[in-house]
Scaffold this active site. Structure first.
Site, PDB file in Angstrom:
ATOM      1  N   SER A 162     -46.404 -12.419 -24.706  1.00 33.48           N
ATOM      2  CA  SER A 162     -45.579 -11.638 -25.628  1.00 33.48           C
ATOM      3  C   SER A 162     -45.645 -10.174 -25.231  1.00 33.48           C
ATOM      4  CB  SER A 162     -46.099 -11.811 -27.055  1.00 33.48           C
ATOM      5  OG  SER A 162     -47.303 -11.073 -27.194  1.00 33.48           O
ATOM      6  N   LYS A 163     -44.984  -9.366 -26.012  1.00 31.34           N
ATOM      7  CA  LYS A 163     -44.927  -7.932 -25.729  1.00 31.34           C
ATOM      8  C   LYS A 163     -46.307  -7.311 -25.564  1.00 31.34           C
ATOM      9  CE  LYS A 163     -40.728  -6.041 -27.701  1.00 31.34           C
ATOM     10  NZ  LYS A 163     -40.180  -5.518 -28.934  1.00 31.34           N
TER      11      LYS A 163
END
Ligand code: GLU
Length: 470
Positions: free
Chosen positions: A238-239
């Site tokens: 994810s980010k």
């Protein structure tokens, strides 16, 4: 029937690494089998979908050169068709209106929880026809009550789900808008998709979709669910893990070939081969060889693949990508060596194109100061004479080629009875501003003769000042 795959992103962010890999596998499966690859933008979530995201997805696909044969289709342009299918399901008794209030649905869930059962809608409006007037309703699909749904997943193998596990899902919200599981089936059907390749976060939706296909009498596509990608810490990518948007990799200096090659290996293998050209990927890719377990993202390996392609692809091609970074770093390359020459001399020395641009600035831009550490070490009084002698020899050259430059440096060292480094290092700092560069003769040859001489003068001025101040 043409083998047809699709990539169906929701435009609610950039094209991330996981999406790009799904797109790549779908593209490869189509290409390998002489089929067609469709791009479909699933933009029915009006609040979260943006044009910027549509653009970002297309930019990512274009940068990776994942060309689509049909589309892009937009689901928001197909609401009439979804309504038609919903009406058909209603008319044929495969869907029904549900007038449950949100409170009633909450109550059902609470009861299921109390009994330790799975939270599900209990079908209370499934067989009713006593519809109240002027009350909002949703439309639910009449999921079969008995039997199993079997998915012969091309990656995961056979998956069996009992219909008892599935409740009657909402296919149209109270405002009439269709939901994901309905639109995706209608589209895959209408667009002739024969193989649905997507992330395994959708595997729970598949039995529901299969039931809808069956209710519509539509041919079933094959399914392939690809395991997710994990970050270095074992958690879903994810980010938090930094760059996950495809274009960020462009910005960070990766070649599309490197990211593609890296992505194809992230969840698929062919023996222990690591490097694949685009044609090899197409030839060798097989969904059967995809991993069943999640794959871990590994930046070190991506860097290694990137270095390989910077060194081995045609320098003229790599130069096209380097040009983007030069521009990004405000380096005007209209005067100076061809970028392909820079690629030839720098590819061995860097991890990314961004770095290549950073360390190649001196080929195109003059500097006003020398790197302090390099100057302190190499532009000392003892360097004055060698620099003056080599400057005279370089100035006398009529053919500005590496071999002549090399000879000038050699002769200077010999005449002054100095080691090569005592001439070379001051000269390197003078010509490039710092202590690191490709081999000196090649570096100087790429720089203009007048430019080199002027820079040597600048270095001599620094040395003179140092002598004056000592
Ligand atoms: N639009 C869905 C998503 O972005 C993909 C749907 C599908 O591939 O079936 O997750």
């Amino acid at each position: 029937m043409t083998l047809t795959t699709r990539f169906a992103p929701s435009p609610t962010g950039y094209l991330h690494v996981g999406g790009a890999r799904t797109a790549l596998y779908s593209w490869l499966h189509a290409k390998k089998n002489g089929g067609e690859f469709i791009l479909r933008i699933e933009d029915t979530d009006l609040e979260r979908s943006t044009q910027a995201s549509v653009d970002a997805i297309m930019d990512g696909m274009n940068w990776l050169q994942l060309d689509w044969d049909k589309g892009p289709y937009f689901q928001t342009k197909r609401f009439d068709r979804y309504k038609e299918v919903i009406d058909q399901l209603l008319a044929e008794g495969n869907a029904y209106r549900c007038y449950c209030t949100p409170e009633e649905v909450d109550e059902m869930r609470a009861q299921a929880r109390e009994k330790g059962e799975k939270e599900r809608y209990n079908g209370m409006w499934r067989d009713r026809t006593d519809y109240p007037e002027d009350k909002p309703y949703v439309i639910r699909f009449k999921n079969p009550l008995d039997g199993d749904v079997v998915i012969n997943d091309l990656v995961k193998g056979e998956i069996t789900i009992s219909n008892k596990e599935l409740d009657d899902l909402i296919i149209a919200r109270s405002d009439g808008s269709p939901t994901y599981n309905l639109t995706v089936v209608v589209d895959d059907w209408d667009m002739g998709v024969t193989c649905v390749i997507r992330g395994d976060d959708h595997v729970n939706n598949t039995p529901r979709q299969i039931n809808i296909f069956n209710a519509l009498g539509a041919p079933l596509p094959e399914f392939a669910h690809i395991p997710m990608i994990l970050g270095d810490d074992g958690k879903r990518l994810s980010k938090r893990h930094g760059a996950v948007g495809v274009m960020q990799y462009r910005d960070d200096g990766y070649l599309p070939e490197a990211l593609l090659n890296y992505l194809v290996r992230l969840g698929w293998s062919h023996g222990d081969q690591e490097l694949f050209t685009r044609d090899e990927m197409i030839e060798l890719f097989d969904l059967n060889d995809c991993n069943r377990a999640p794959s871990g993202f590994n930046t070190e390996k991506l860097i290694w693949v990137n270095q390989h392609y910077m060194k081995t692809l045609a320098p003229e091609y790599v130069a096209e990508h380097l040009a983007w970074h030069m521009q990004d770093q405000n380096i005007d390359t209209s005067n100076g060596p061809a970028l392909s020459e820079i690629v030839k001399v720098q590819a061995e020395r860097v991890k990314t194109l961004k770095e290549m641009a950073e360390i190649s600035r001196y080929f195109y831009q003059d500097f006003t100061e020398f790197d302090a550490t390099a100057a302190k070490k190499h532009l000392r009084p003892v360097a004055q004479q060698p620099l003056e002698v080599v400057k005279a020899k370089l100035a006398a050259l009529t053919d500005w080629q590496p071999e002549h430059i090399h000879a000038a440096i050699n002769e200077t060292a010999a005449e002054l009875e100095l080691g090569m480094g005592k001439v070379g290092m001051p000269l390197r700092v003078a010509a490039t501003g710092a202590g690191n560069s490709p081999s000196l003769d090649v570096t100087l040859a790429l720089l203009d003769q007048d430019k080199v001489l002027a820079r040597i003068d600048m270095a001599l001025a620094v040395i003179a000042e140092r002598i004056a101040n000592s």
